[in-house]
Design a protein around this motif. Structure first.
Motif, PDB file in Angstrom:
ATOM      1  N   PHE A 299       0.814  -1.224   0.000  1.00 52.03           N
ATOM      2  CA  PHE A 299       0.000   0.000   0.000  1.00 52.03           C
ATOM      3  C   PHE A 299       0.846   1.272   0.000  1.00 52.03           C
ATOM      4  CE2 PHE A 299      -2.811  -3.223   1.873  1.00 52.03           C
ATOM      5  CZ  PHE A 299      -3.967  -3.033   1.137  1.00 52.03           C
ATOM      6  N   GLY A 300       2.060   1.213   0.492  1.00 50.85           N
ATOM      7  CA  GLY A 300       2.947   2.372   0.448  1.00 50.85           C
ATOM      8  C   GLY A 300       2.514   3.540   1.299  1.00 50.85           C
ATOM      9  N   PHE A 301       1.797   3.303   2.388  1.00 51.81           N
ATOM     10  CA  PHE A 301       1.351   4.415   3.232  1.00 51.81           C
ATOM     11  C   PHE A 301       2.565   5.204   3.724  1.00 51.81           C
ATOM     12  CE2 PHE A 301      -2.068   1.153   4.315  1.00 51.81           C
ATOM     13  CZ  PHE A 301      -2.945   1.643   3.363  1.00 51.81           C
ATOM     14  N   SER A 302       2.510   6.528   3.556  1.00 52.89           N
ATOM     15  CA  SER A 302       3.688   7.344   3.867  1.00 52.89           C
ATOM     16  C   SER A 302       3.483   8.304   5.030  1.00 52.89           C
ATOM     17  CB  SER A 302       4.109   8.155   2.625  1.00 52.89           C
ATOM     18  OG  SER A 302       3.118   9.118   2.291  1.00 52.89           O
ATOM     19  N   TYR A 303       2.252   8.408   5.544  1.00 49.89           N
ATOM     20  CA  TYR A 303       2.007   9.336   6.637  1.00 49.89           C
ATOM     21  C   TYR A 303       2.119   8.610   7.964  1.00 49.89           C
ATOM     22  CZ  TYR A 303      -0.055  13.049   9.431  1.00 49.89           C
ATOM     23  OH  TYR A 303      -0.257  14.019  10.377  1.00 49.89           O
ATOM     24  N   ASP A 331      10.280   2.004   8.881  1.00 51.56           N
ATOM     25  CA  ASP A 331      10.980   1.835  10.146  1.00 51.56           C
ATOM     26  C   ASP A 331      11.682   3.111  10.590  1.00 51.56           C
ATOM     27  OD1 ASP A 331      12.671   1.595   7.938  1.00 51.56           O
ATOM     28  OD2 ASP A 331      14.153   0.411   9.045  1.00 51.56           O
ATOM     29  N   VAL A 332      11.670   4.134   9.726  1.00 48.68           N
ATOM     30  CA  VAL A 332      12.260   5.437  10.064  1.00 48.68           C
ATOM     31  C   VAL A 332      11.126   6.336  10.543  1.00 48.68           C
ATOM     32  CG1 VAL A 332      13.612   7.394   9.220  1.00 48.68           C
ATOM     33  CG2 VAL A 332      14.052   5.099   8.322  1.00 48.68           C
ATOM     34  N   THR A 333      10.974   6.461  11.854  1.00 49.17           N
ATOM     35  CA  THR A 333       9.766   7.056  12.439  1.00 49.17           C
ATOM     36  C   THR A 333      10.024   8.395  13.128  1.00 49.17           C
ATOM     37  OG1 THR A 333      10.123   5.764  14.462  1.00 49.17           O
ATOM     38  CG2 THR A 333       8.726   4.789  12.763  1.00 49.17           C
ATOM     39  N   TYR A 334      11.074   9.090  12.774  1.00 49.28           N
ATOM     40  CA  TYR A 334      11.391  10.347  13.445  1.00 49.28           C
ATOM     41  C   TYR A 334      10.364  11.440  13.150  1.00 49.28           C
ATOM     42  CZ  TYR A 334      15.960   8.032  13.584  1.00 49.28           C
ATOM     43  OH  TYR A 334      16.980   7.133  13.763  1.00 49.28           O
ATOM     44  N   SER A 335       9.857  11.466  11.930  1.00 44.85           N
ATOM     45  CA  SER A 335       8.942  12.520  11.486  1.00 44.85           C
ATOM     46  C   SER A 335       7.519  11.979  11.398  1.00 44.85           C
ATOM     47  CB  SER A 335       9.399  13.044  10.121  1.00 44.85           C
ATOM     48  OG  SER A 335       8.449  13.915   9.554  1.00 44.85           O
ATOM     49  N   ASP A 336       6.569  12.856  11.052  1.00 50.30           N
ATOM     50  CA  ASP A 336       5.201  12.399  10.803  1.00 50.30           C
ATOM     51  C   ASP A 336       5.022  11.930   9.355  1.00 50.30           C
ATOM     52  OD1 ASP A 336       5.472  14.929   9.758  1.00 50.30           O
ATOM     53  OD2 ASP A 336       3.577  15.698  10.529  1.00 50.30           O
ATOM     54  N   PHE A 338       6.988   9.095   6.598  1.00 48.30           N
ATOM     55  CA  PHE A 338       8.043   8.128   6.345  1.00 48.30           C
ATOM     56  C   PHE A 338       8.830   8.558   5.104  1.00 48.30           C
ATOM     57  CE2 PHE A 338       4.672   5.202   8.142  1.00 48.30           C
ATOM     58  CZ  PHE A 338       5.271   5.058   9.384  1.00 48.30           C
ATOM     59  N   PRO A 339      10.132   8.373   5.106  1.00 43.11           N
ATOM     60  CA  PRO A 339      10.892   8.636   3.873  1.00 43.11           C
ATOM     61  C   PRO A 339      10.510   7.615   2.798  1.00 43.11           C
ATOM     62  CG  PRO A 339      12.339   8.459   5.801  1.00 43.11           C
ATOM     63  CD  PRO A 339      10.991   7.949   6.217  1.00 43.11           C
ATOM     64  N   ILE A 340      10.626   8.017   1.554  1.00 42.96           N
ATOM     65  CA  ILE A 340      10.426   7.099   0.437  1.00 42.96           C
ATOM     66  C   ILE A 340      11.668   7.151  -0.449  1.00 42.96           C
ATOM     67  CG2 ILE A 340       7.906   7.189   0.453  1.00 42.96           C
ATOM     68  CD1 ILE A 340       8.008   9.205  -1.801  1.00 42.96           C
ATOM     69  N   LYS A 341      11.994   6.002  -1.045  1.00 45.43           N
ATOM     70  CA  LYS A 341      13.261   5.889  -1.764  1.00 45.43           C
ATOM     71  C   LYS A 341      13.064   5.040  -3.011  1.00 45.43           C
ATOM     72  CE  LYS A 341      18.096   5.278  -0.339  1.00 45.43           C
ATOM     73  NZ  LYS A 341      18.947   4.815   0.799  1.00 45.43           N
ATOM     74  N   ALA A 342      13.653   5.465  -4.128  1.00 50.55           N
ATOM     75  CA  ALA A 342      13.506   4.726  -5.383  1.00 50.55           C
ATOM     76  C   ALA A 342      14.834   4.675  -6.128  1.00 50.55           C
ATOM     77  CB  ALA A 342      12.437   5.366  -6.260  1.00 50.55           C
ATOM     78  N   ASN A 343      15.038   3.577  -6.866  1.00 52.50           N
ATOM     79  CA  ASN A 343      16.230   3.397  -7.700  1.00 52.50           C
ATOM     80  C   ASN A 343      15.840   3.590  -9.159  1.00 52.50           C
ATOM     81  OD1 ASN A 343      17.699   2.620  -5.395  1.00 52.50           O
ATOM     82  ND2 ASN A 343      17.002   0.508  -5.609  1.00 52.50           N
ATOM     83  N   TYR A 344      16.654   4.355  -9.897  1.00 46.69           N
ATOM     84  CA  TYR A 344      16.325   4.714 -11.270  1.00 46.69           C
ATOM     85  C   TYR A 344      17.481   4.423 -12.223  1.00 46.69           C
ATOM     86  CZ  TYR A 344      12.527   7.568  -9.259  1.00 46.69           C
ATOM     87  OH  TYR A 344      11.420   8.002  -8.580  1.00 46.69           O
ATOM     88  N   ARG A 345      17.128   4.391 -13.506  1.00 43.01           N
ATOM     89  CA  ARG A 345      18.119   4.356 -14.569  1.00 43.01           C
ATOM     90  C   ARG A 345      17.601   5.185 -15.732  1.00 43.01           C
ATOM     91  NH1 ARG A 345      19.558  -1.329 -17.222  1.00 43.01           N
ATOM     92  NH2 ARG A 345      17.475  -1.028 -18.093  1.00 43.01           N
ATOM     93  N   ILE A 346      18.484   5.951 -16.335  1.00 40.69           N
ATOM     94  CA  ILE A 346      18.118   6.711 -17.524  1.00 40.69           C
ATOM     95  C   ILE A 346      18.195   5.772 -18.719  1.00 40.69           C
ATOM     96  CG2 ILE A 346      18.713   8.658 -19.009  1.00 40.69           C
ATOM     97  CD1 ILE A 346      19.873  10.041 -16.519  1.00 40.69           C
ATOM     98  N   LYS A 347      17.127   5.704 -19.478  1.00 43.97           N
ATOM     99  CA  LYS A 347      17.064   4.780 -20.607  1.00 43.97           C
ATOM    100  C   LYS A 347      18.014   5.205 -21.719  1.00 43.97           C
ATOM    101  CE  LYS A 347      12.185   3.545 -19.906  1.00 43.97           C
ATOM    102  NZ  LYS A 347      10.828   3.592 -20.501  1.00 43.97           N
ATOM    103  N   ARG A 348      18.524   4.227 -22.421  1.00 46.25           N
ATOM    104  CA  ARG A 348      19.372   4.467 -23.581  1.00 46.25           C
ATOM    105  C   ARG A 348      18.600   4.110 -24.839  1.00 46.25           C
ATOM    106  NH1 ARG A 348      21.517   7.272 -21.061  1.00 46.25           N
ATOM    107  NH2 ARG A 348      23.426   7.132 -19.837  1.00 46.25           N
ATOM    108  N   LYS A 349      18.629   4.998 -25.826  1.00 53.21           N
ATOM    109  CA  LYS A 349      17.948   4.726 -27.081  1.00 53.21           C
ATOM    110  C   LYS A 349      18.716   3.661 -27.861  1.00 53.21           C
ATOM    111  CE  LYS A 349      15.905   9.319 -27.592  1.00 53.21           C
ATOM    112  NZ  LYS A 349      15.816  10.537 -28.439  1.00 53.21           N
TER     113      LYS A 349
END
Length: 357
Positions: A299-303, A331-336, A338-349
């Motif tokens: 569900f990705g709840f972030s609040y 698990d990072v509960t310091y703020s109201d 949660f941090p969210i994190k994603a891994n990316y790659r720039i596509k090559r034509k």
């Protein structure tokens, strides 16, 4: 239940679903209709399940309701297989709640110290932080130095305002990549919410990263979860909700114009202060891809407040970029938030055969 009831319920369902395509800035009641979307999706799913079990001929009506509501189901619960290819870079998004600087949020600034240490030690290549706080005269809250200079990150910090003691509040972007351009987008609204962006060099590519914080509700959640307080404050709550819905719709229209004028592929990070059943969310989704939908699971709840089950923090990205994994760091509960994190790659034509030979 009668055939008339099912027809009326289906018509209501479709009208509510369609409300996300018209800006509340044009007709504000539509913003409130969107709050009914998850309720109607659930009711249609329940009716469909009951009618399938009981083999009721009326099942076609909730079936249509479920099918037309599929886009909302897909933004709520996602299942993605882990991709094996290597990502090029990682992006962190975090509403830091001014690093809990206010005394009522922690004693002896313990949570502030822990949060700042965590944020500075996180290894993301790009960090977008909302409700950033910096006090260059403080050994604890000299955050641009601790997250930026001390960790060899380039950064752009745009204060929204500065208090009498010289401490600054605003948005910040930290990048391991070289920043060649930066900018500020002043958003229309009653608060100091705005957006910033940086253009960074990643290998042979240039990437534009936005950090935004849309209009806040300024609602005390204690007044919502407490029935007695809600009874005494519901009129004020209504006006705040109405104002916030309209302003955010206008803000996203303003931002979309800015995104369209970007000369580079973009990643958009931020606190939308909006659920994924809204004009704001689907307007962004109409032009960009959502990292949670394409790379997350669950569900990705972030609040992380008293109102559970809210996903209001997001990362969006251009078609020229590919997301591999998305994670809500619950698990990072310091703020109201949660941090969210994603891994990316720039596509090559892909090159054609003549170029390859």
């Amino acid at each position: 239940m009668s055939k008339f009831f099912h027809k009326a319920f289906l018509i209501l369902t479709v009208i509510v679903y369609l409300s996300i395509f018209i800006s509340p800035g044009v007709f504000w009641p539509l913003g409130f209709l969107s709050f009914l979307i998850p309720i109607l999706v659930i009711l249609n799913l329940i009716l469909l399940g009951i009618y399938i079990v009981k083999r009721k001929p009326m099942l076609m009506y909730p079936l249509i309701g479920v099918i037309t509501g599929l886009p909302f189901i897909l933004v709520t619960l996602v299942v993605n297989r882990s991709k094996s290819a290597n990502a090029d870079f990682t992006v962190l998004n975090f509403n830091a709640r001014v690093f809990n600087v206010y005394a009522h949020l922690n004693q002896d600034y313990k949570s502030s110290k822990d949060m700042i240490k965590w944020a500075s030690n996180d290894d993301a290549d790009i960090k977008c932080i909302q409700e950033f706080y910096n006090d260059k005269n403080s050994s604890i809250f000299n955050t641009t130095q601790r997250l930026g200079d001390n960790k060899d990150y380039n950064y752009y910090f745009k204060p929204q305002f500065t208090n009498k003691q010289g401490a600054e509040f605003g948005l910040a972007i930290f990048s391991k990549f070289r920043i060649i351009n930066k900018g500020f987008v002043k958003l229309k609204g009653r608060k100091n919410n705005h957006a910033i962006f940086v253009d960074v060099i990643k290998g042979i590519d240039t990437l534009r990263v936005y950090n935004l914080h849309l209009e806040s509700m300024s609602i005390d959640e204690n007044n919502i979860v407490n029935a007695k307080k809600l009874k005494n404050t519901y009129i004020d709550l209504f006006h705040r909700l109405k104002s916030g819905i309209v302003i955010r719709a206008n803000q996203v229209d303003q931002l979309l114009e800015h995104f369209n004028n970007s000369p580079y592929q973009i990643i958009v990070c931020g606190d939308l202060n909006e659920l994924p059943y809204s004009y704001t969310y689907f307007t962004l989704k109409s032009k960009l891809n959502n990292a949670f939908e394409d790379g997350g699971n669950g569900f990705g709840f972030s609040y992380n407040g008293k109102l559970p089950f809210l996903r209001i923090d997001n990362q969006f990205y251009s078609d020229e970029i590919e997301v591999f994994n998305f994670e809500t760091l619950s698990d990072v509960t310091y703020s109201d938030h949660f941090p969210i994190k994603a891994n990316y790659r720039i596509k090559r034509k892909k090159q054609n055969n003549s170029e390859e030979n």
